[in-house]
Design a protein around this motif. Structure first.
Motif, short mmCIF file in Angstrom:
data_model
loop_
_atom_site.label_atom_id
_atom_site.label_comp_id
_atom_site.label_asym_id
_atom_site.label_seq_id
_atom_site.Cartn_x
_atom_site.Cartn_y
_atom_site.Cartn_z
N SER A 87 -8.19 -8.58 -7.06
CA SER A 87 -8.86 -8.83 -8.09
C SER A 87 -7.83 -8.12 -8.76
N LYS A 88 -7.87 -8.89 -9.97
CA LYS A 88 -7.56 -8.31 -10.68
C LYS A 88 -8.44 -8.11 -12.25
N ILE A 89 -9.70 -9.15 -12.26
CA ILE A 89 -10.83 -9.23 -12.63
C ILE A 89 -11.94 -7.83 -12.00
N THR A 90 -12.01 -7.27 -11.41
CA THR A 90 -12.31 -6.20 -10.70
C THR A 90 -11.93 -5.15 -10.02
N GLY A 91 -10.94 -5.04 -9.54
CA GLY A 91 -9.88 -4.66 -9.12
C GLY A 91 -10.39 -4.53 -7.80
N GLU A 92 -11.34 -5.45 -6.84
CA GLU A 92 -12.01 -5.25 -5.18
C GLU A 92 -10.55 -5.63 -4.11
N ALA A 93 -10.91 -5.16 -3.24
CA ALA A 93 -9.30 -5.93 -2.39
C ALA A 93 -10.02 -6.97 -2.06
N VAL A 94 -9.33 -8.15 -1.71
CA VAL A 94 -9.66 -9.30 -1.10
C VAL A 94 -9.04 -9.77 -0.13
N GLY A 95 -7.91 -9.32 0.34
CA GLY A 95 -6.84 -9.12 1.39
C GLY A 95 -5.88 -8.52 1.86
N THR A 96 -5.31 -8.25 2.85
CA THR A 96 -4.59 -7.65 3.14
C THR A 96 -3.58 -8.05 4.92
N ILE A 116 0.47 3.40 9.35
CA ILE A 116 2.01 5.49 9.15
C ILE A 116 3.08 4.78 9.18
N GLU A 117 3.52 4.09 10.50
CA GLU A 117 4.58 4.34 11.08
C GLU A 117 5.61 3.55 10.43
N ARG A 118 6.83 4.77 10.64
CA ARG A 118 7.88 4.07 9.51
C ARG A 118 8.18 2.96 9.50
N SER A 119 8.25 1.94 10.33
CA SER A 119 8.83 1.30 10.42
C SER A 119 7.05 -0.01 10.24
N SER A 120 6.89 0.40 9.37
CA SER A 120 5.49 -0.31 8.93
C SER A 120 5.60 -0.18 7.55
N LEU A 121 4.24 -1.70 7.03
CA LEU A 121 4.05 -1.35 5.78
C LEU A 121 2.68 -2.39 5.91
N VAL A 122 2.15 -2.40 4.93
CA VAL A 122 0.76 -2.79 4.42
C VAL A 122 0.31 -3.61 3.19
N LEU A 123 0.31 -4.91 3.45
CA LEU A 123 0.17 -5.22 2.19
C LEU A 123 -1.48 -5.63 1.21
N LEU A 124 -1.81 -5.68 0.24
CA LEU A 124 -3.36 -5.15 -0.21
C LEU A 124 -3.45 -6.41 -1.26
N GLY A 125 -4.03 -7.32 -1.02
CA GLY A 125 -4.17 -7.94 -2.24
C GLY A 125 -6.17 -7.70 -3.29
N VAL A 131 0.72 -1.07 -0.34
CA VAL A 131 -0.07 -0.19 -0.07
C VAL A 131 0.56 0.89 -0.46
N ARG A 132 0.82 2.39 -0.81
CA ARG A 132 1.54 3.38 -1.02
C ARG A 132 0.51 4.48 -1.32
N THR A 133 -0.18 4.48 -1.73
CA THR A 133 -1.55 5.80 -1.61
C THR A 133 -2.72 5.52 -0.65
N GLU A 134 -3.14 6.81 -0.22
CA GLU A 134 -4.40 6.92 0.97
C GLU A 134 -5.54 5.79 -0.59
N LEU A 171 -4.78 2.49 0.95
CA LEU A 171 -5.18 2.23 2.12
C LEU A 171 -6.61 1.82 2.97
N ARG A 172 -7.23 2.64 1.82
CA ARG A 172 -8.47 2.94 2.50
C ARG A 172 -9.17 1.53 1.89
N LYS A 173 -8.98 0.79 1.33
CA LYS A 173 -9.20 -0.90 0.42
C LYS A 173 -8.78 -1.30 1.27
N ALA A 174 -7.68 -1.67 2.32
CA ALA A 174 -7.42 -2.55 3.43
C ALA A 174 -7.71 -2.35 4.05
#
Length: 273
Positions: A91-100, A80-89, A44-47, A50-53
Motif C-alpha cells: 500500500s502506498k498509504i500505509t506501506g503494508e504488504a497487500v499481496g505477493t 532464495i533460489e537463483r532462478s526465483s523472484l518474489v513480487l511484493l505489493g 523483493v530484494r531485501t530481507e 521478504l519478511r513482509k511477503a
C-alpha cells in the motif's frame, strides 16, 4: 546541442529573476504518463521485503488452510533460489504488504510441474515461469491487487522472453486464472494432489500463453485488455527492481547485512532470472 539548450534555459531563468526549472522553460503542461495505482509492485530484494511477503502469504493461506499457515512463516528454499523472484505489493498509504507471488523460471533447472508431470509437447523445451504462493491480504481491494501482480508477472515474462506461465490453483482461485486466459494442462480439468507444499489440497494445473496473450485479449474484446496492455502503470516497478535482484542464494539464518539489508549485485544473476 546540449550546451545550447543549457544556455537557453539559463537565459530564461535570468529573465525571470530566478533559477529556471523545466516547468519554467516551456514544460508547464507536462503530465507524467500512466495511471496511478494505490499500491506499488516490486521485486523483493531485501530481507525486510521478504519478511513482509512471507507474512502476507502466511496470513492469506491461513484463512483457508489454518494448519498450513505456520509452515509458511519461514523463508522457503524457493524464495532464495537463483532462478526465483518474489513480487511484493505494498500500500502506498500505509506501506503494508497487500499481496505477493513467487516466480520460478526454468532457465537453470526444471520447475516443479516439469519435474512431476509429463507436460504437453508444446510446453517442452520452452522458457517457463512457474507461479506459486499467490497471496492477497484480506480487504476490499483484493481483486485489484491480484490483477496488478499478474500484470507485473506478464510484463516480466515478456521482457525475459518467457513463452509460458504455469500455475496450480485450488478452487475457487482457479477461476480467476481461467478468466485471465489460463487453460488446463491435464485433460477434462483433471486435478493434482499436492500435499507437500500446498496444504494437502487438490489443485488444478494450468498454463498461459505469454506470446499470444495480447492478440487474444484484443481480438476477444477482453475487459482486461486496457489494464494489461494499453495503460502504463509506473507503480509496477519490476524493471527498476530487477536490476537490484539478489545476486546469490541466501542461506537460512544468514547474517544480516547492515543498514537497508540490500544484497550485493552480480550481472550473471540478473541475466539468469
Amino acid at each position: 546541442m546540449l550546451q545550447s539548450h543549457e544556455v537557453r534555459a539559463e537565459r530564461v531563468g535570468n529573465r525571470n529573476g530566478r533559477e529556471g526549472t523545466s516547468n519554467e522553460i516551456g514544460w508547464s503542461g507536462y503530465v507524467r504518463p500512466g495511471e496511478v495505482l494505490p499500491i506499488r509492485i516490486r521485486v523483493v530484494r531485501t530481507e525486510n521485503q521478504l519478511r513482509k511477503a512471507i507474512k502476507v502469504r502466511a496470513d492469506a493461506y491461513g484463512r483457508h488452510t489454518p494448519a498450513f499457515a505456520d509452515a509458511l512463516r519461514i523463508v522457503e528454499h524457493e524464495d532464495i533460489e537463483r532462478s526465483s523472484l518474489v513480487l511484493l505489493g505494498e500500500s502506498k498509504i500505509t506501506g503494508e504488504a497487500v499481496g505477493t507471488l513467487r516466480i520460478h523460471t526454468n532457465f537453470d533447472s526444471p520447475t516443479y510441474l516439469e519435474r512431476i508431470l509429463q507436460l504437453p509437447e508444446f510446453l517442452q523445451g520452452a522458457g517457463i515461469a512457474y507461479v506459486t504462493r499467490l497471496a492477497v491480504a484480506n480487504g476490499p481491494n483484493g481483486a485489484s491487487v491480484k490483477l496488478a501482480l499478474f500484470k507485473a508477472l506478464y510484463r516480466y515474462c515478456l521482457a525475459t522472453q518467457i513463452s509460458w506461465i504455469l500455475a496450480v490453483a485450488r478452487e475457487p482461485v482457479d477461476r480467476d486464472f481461467v478468466r485471465l486466459g489460463f487453460r488446463d494442462i491435464l485433460p477434462n480439468g483433471e486435478k493434482l494432489r499436492r500435499p507437500a507444499d500446498f496444504g494437502d489440497v487438490d489443485v488444478r494445473p494450468l498454463y498461459f500463453n505469454v506470446l499470444d496473450a495480447e492478440r487474444d485479449w484484443r481480438s476477444s474484446g477482453h475487459p482486461l485488455y486496457g489494464f494489461m496492455v494499453q495503460k502504463v502503470h509506473p507503480d509496477i516497478e519490476i524493471f527498476a527492481s530487477v536490476s537490484s535482484a539478489w545476486s546469490t542464494p541466501r542461506q537460512p539464518g544468514a547474517r544480516r547485512r547492515p543498514a537497508d539489508d540490500v544484497l550485493s549485485l552480480e550481472t550473471a544473476q540478473i541475466m539468469a532470472v
